[in-house]
Motif scaffolding. Structure first.
Motif, mmCIF file in Angstrom:
data_model
loop_
_atom_site.group_PDB
_atom_site.id
_atom_site.type_symbol
_atom_site.label_atom_id
_atom_site.label_comp_id
_atom_site.label_asym_id
_atom_site.label_seq_id
_atom_site.Cartn_x
_atom_site.Cartn_y
_atom_site.Cartn_z
ATOM 1 N N THR A 130 0.811 -1.050 -0.034
ATOM 2 C CA THR A 130 0.062 -0.283 -0.255
ATOM 3 C C THR A 130 0.899 1.231 0.426
ATOM 4 O O THR A 130 1.308 1.315 1.059
ATOM 5 N N PRO A 131 1.281 1.690 -1.426
ATOM 6 C CA PRO A 131 2.006 3.325 -1.075
ATOM 7 C C PRO A 131 1.429 4.353 -0.238
ATOM 8 O O PRO A 131 0.301 4.093 -0.319
ATOM 9 N N PRO A 132 2.495 5.333 0.209
ATOM 10 C CA PRO A 132 3.602 4.958 0.925
ATOM 11 C C PRO A 132 3.759 3.769 1.242
ATOM 12 O O PRO A 132 2.996 4.318 2.393
ATOM 13 N N ALA A 133 5.066 3.122 1.356
ATOM 14 C CA ALA A 133 5.220 2.488 2.112
ATOM 15 C C ALA A 133 6.144 2.849 2.778
ATOM 16 O O ALA A 133 7.614 2.480 2.696
ATOM 17 N N ARG A 134 5.804 3.417 4.382
ATOM 18 C CA ARG A 134 6.716 3.551 5.136
ATOM 19 C C ARG A 134 7.331 3.138 6.315
ATOM 20 O O ARG A 134 6.557 2.720 6.966
ATOM 21 N N LEU A 135 8.286 3.182 7.072
ATOM 22 C CA LEU A 135 9.116 2.433 7.885
ATOM 23 C C LEU A 135 9.417 3.234 8.731
ATOM 24 O O LEU A 135 10.563 3.800 8.462
ATOM 25 N N SER A 136 8.548 3.967 9.509
ATOM 26 C CA SER A 136 9.287 4.951 10.579
ATOM 27 C C SER A 136 10.384 4.162 11.655
ATOM 28 O O SER A 136 10.287 3.372 12.136
ATOM 29 N N ARG A 137 11.412 5.245 12.166
ATOM 30 C CA ARG A 137 12.189 5.566 12.873
ATOM 31 C C ARG A 137 11.293 4.838 14.510
ATOM 32 O O ARG A 137 12.238 3.918 14.921
ATOM 33 N N GLN A 138 10.433 5.157 14.659
ATOM 34 C CA GLN A 138 9.685 4.828 16.096
ATOM 35 C C GLN A 138 9.558 3.491 16.016
ATOM 36 O O GLN A 138 9.742 2.554 16.861
ATOM 37 N N ALA A 139 8.895 2.853 14.705
ATOM 38 C CA ALA A 139 8.428 1.321 14.463
ATOM 39 C C ALA A 139 10.226 1.052 14.385
ATOM 40 O O ALA A 139 10.290 -0.217 15.417
ATOM 41 N N VAL A 140 11.171 1.259 13.696
ATOM 42 C CA VAL A 140 12.316 0.640 13.991
ATOM 43 C C VAL A 140 13.287 0.604 15.323
ATOM 44 O O VAL A 140 13.193 -0.427 16.011
ATOM 45 N N GLU A 141 12.841 1.796 15.967
ATOM 46 C CA GLU A 141 13.298 1.633 17.525
ATOM 47 C C GLU A 141 12.806 0.386 18.235
ATOM 48 O O GLU A 141 13.140 0.497 18.904
ATOM 49 N N ASN A 142 10.921 0.433 18.312
ATOM 50 C CA ASN A 142 10.116 -0.725 18.769
ATOM 51 C C ASN A 142 11.543 -2.260 19.382
ATOM 52 O O ASN A 142 11.656 -2.582 19.765
ATOM 53 N N LEU A 143 11.296 -1.984 17.755
ATOM 54 C CA LEU A 143 11.818 -3.206 17.075
ATOM 55 C C LEU A 143 13.168 -3.737 17.655
ATOM 56 O O LEU A 143 13.953 -4.792 18.512
ATOM 57 N N PHE A 144 14.099 -2.477 17.847
ATOM 58 C CA PHE A 144 15.032 -3.184 18.160
ATOM 59 C C PHE A 144 15.447 -3.140 20.025
ATOM 60 O O PHE A 144 15.974 -3.552 20.685
ATOM 61 N N ASN A 145 13.899 -2.120 20.506
ATOM 62 C CA ASN A 145 14.430 -2.583 22.295
ATOM 63 C C ASN A 145 13.548 -4.107 21.491
ATOM 64 O O ASN A 145 13.910 -4.803 23.202
ATOM 65 N N ARG A 146 12.810 -4.312 21.592
ATOM 66 C CA ARG A 146 12.614 -5.672 21.220
ATOM 67 C C ARG A 146 13.687 -6.884 21.085
ATOM 68 O O ARG A 146 13.606 -7.233 21.862
ATOM 69 N N LEU A 147 14.391 -6.386 20.120
ATOM 70 C CA LEU A 147 16.362 -7.183 20.226
ATOM 71 C C LEU A 147 17.069 -7.559 21.378
ATOM 72 O O LEU A 147 17.358 -8.215 21.788
ATOM 73 N N SER A 148 16.601 -5.874 21.756
ATOM 74 C CA SER A 148 17.487 -6.174 23.127
ATOM 75 C C SER A 148 17.271 -6.492 24.135
ATOM 76 O O SER A 148 18.157 -7.207 25.092
ATOM 77 N N ASP A 149 15.799 -6.722 24.089
ATOM 78 C CA ASP A 149 15.274 -7.603 25.848
ATOM 79 C C ASP A 149 15.139 -8.298 25.304
ATOM 80 O O ASP A 149 15.666 -9.220 26.789
ATOM 81 N N GLN A 150 15.385 -9.461 23.837
ATOM 82 C CA GLN A 150 15.934 -10.744 23.665
ATOM 83 C C GLN A 150 17.213 -11.329 24.383
ATOM 84 O O GLN A 150 17.499 -12.247 24.928
ATOM 85 N N ILE A 151 18.074 -10.260 23.742
ATOM 86 C CA ILE A 151 18.904 -10.438 24.091
ATOM 87 C C ILE A 151 19.573 -10.130 25.194
ATOM 88 O O ILE A 151 20.901 -11.410 26.109
ATOM 89 N N HIS A 152 19.111 -9.394 26.004
ATOM 90 C CA HIS A 152 19.111 -9.913 27.790
ATOM 91 C C HIS A 152 18.654 -10.448 28.251
ATOM 92 O O HIS A 152 18.848 -10.989 29.979
ATOM 93 N N ARG A 153 17.814 -11.616 27.520
ATOM 94 C CA ARG A 153 16.780 -12.910 28.506
ATOM 95 C C ARG A 153 17.359 -14.285 27.025
ATOM 96 O O ARG A 153 16.618 -15.038 26.927
#
Length: 147
Positions: free
Chosen positions: A88-111
């Motif tokens: 569905t154009p425009p397909a945009r990935l926001s900085r906040q969505a990237v930050e949320n994913l990164f926080n999930r990755l970080s949480d996983q790494i610390h568990r």
């Protein structure tokens, strides 16, 4: 894998000899540990921060004079995990969505031993997410458009 960008007012591309495979190798080609993630963050910041001085800075509260675009299948996968509808154009990935994913990755790494089953468990995916996060953050970009 060098990356290049052009910004308004600059005629020469800014090139960085850094790609997700380089970062994934720093992770030992497996999902990062807390220490390997911190080391990778420092490496990526060292690569992307000089570009922030090269890119034209917009006045506070205005959009940057450039837009990031990608057709990368790996970054499209990052966007899909973030919930972006790619068709569905425009397909945009926001900085906040990237930050949320990164926080999930970080949480996983610390568990250790408790993977987030919604996140791809591949070093190159984690590396792409990290590079995108640092670029968007340090360059003051609110989103990346996915083609």
């Amino acid at each position: 894998m060098p990356t290049a960008a052009l910004a308004a007012g600059n005629t020469e591309p800014y090139s960085v000899a850094l790609g997700w495979q380089t970062v994934a190798q720093a992770f030992g080609l497996r999902m990062p540990t807390p220490l390997s993630l911190e080391n990778a963050i420092a490496t990526v910041e060292d690569a992307v921060m000089p570009a922030s001085r090269w890119l034209t800075k917009p006045p506070a509260g205005t959009a940057p004079p450039f837009t990031l675009h990608t057709r990368s299948p790996l970054l499209r996968e990052v966007a899909e995990v973030a919930g972006v509808t790619l068709y569905t154009p425009p397909a945009r990935l926001s900085r906040q969505a990237v930050e949320n994913l990164f926080n999930r990755l970080s949480d996983q790494i610390h568990r250790p031993g408790v993977p987030d089953t919604a996140l791809p468990q591949r070093a190159e995916w984690a590396a792409a997410l990290l590079i995108l996060r640092e670029g968007l953050h340090h360059w003051g970009v609110e989103w990346v458009e996915l083609g």
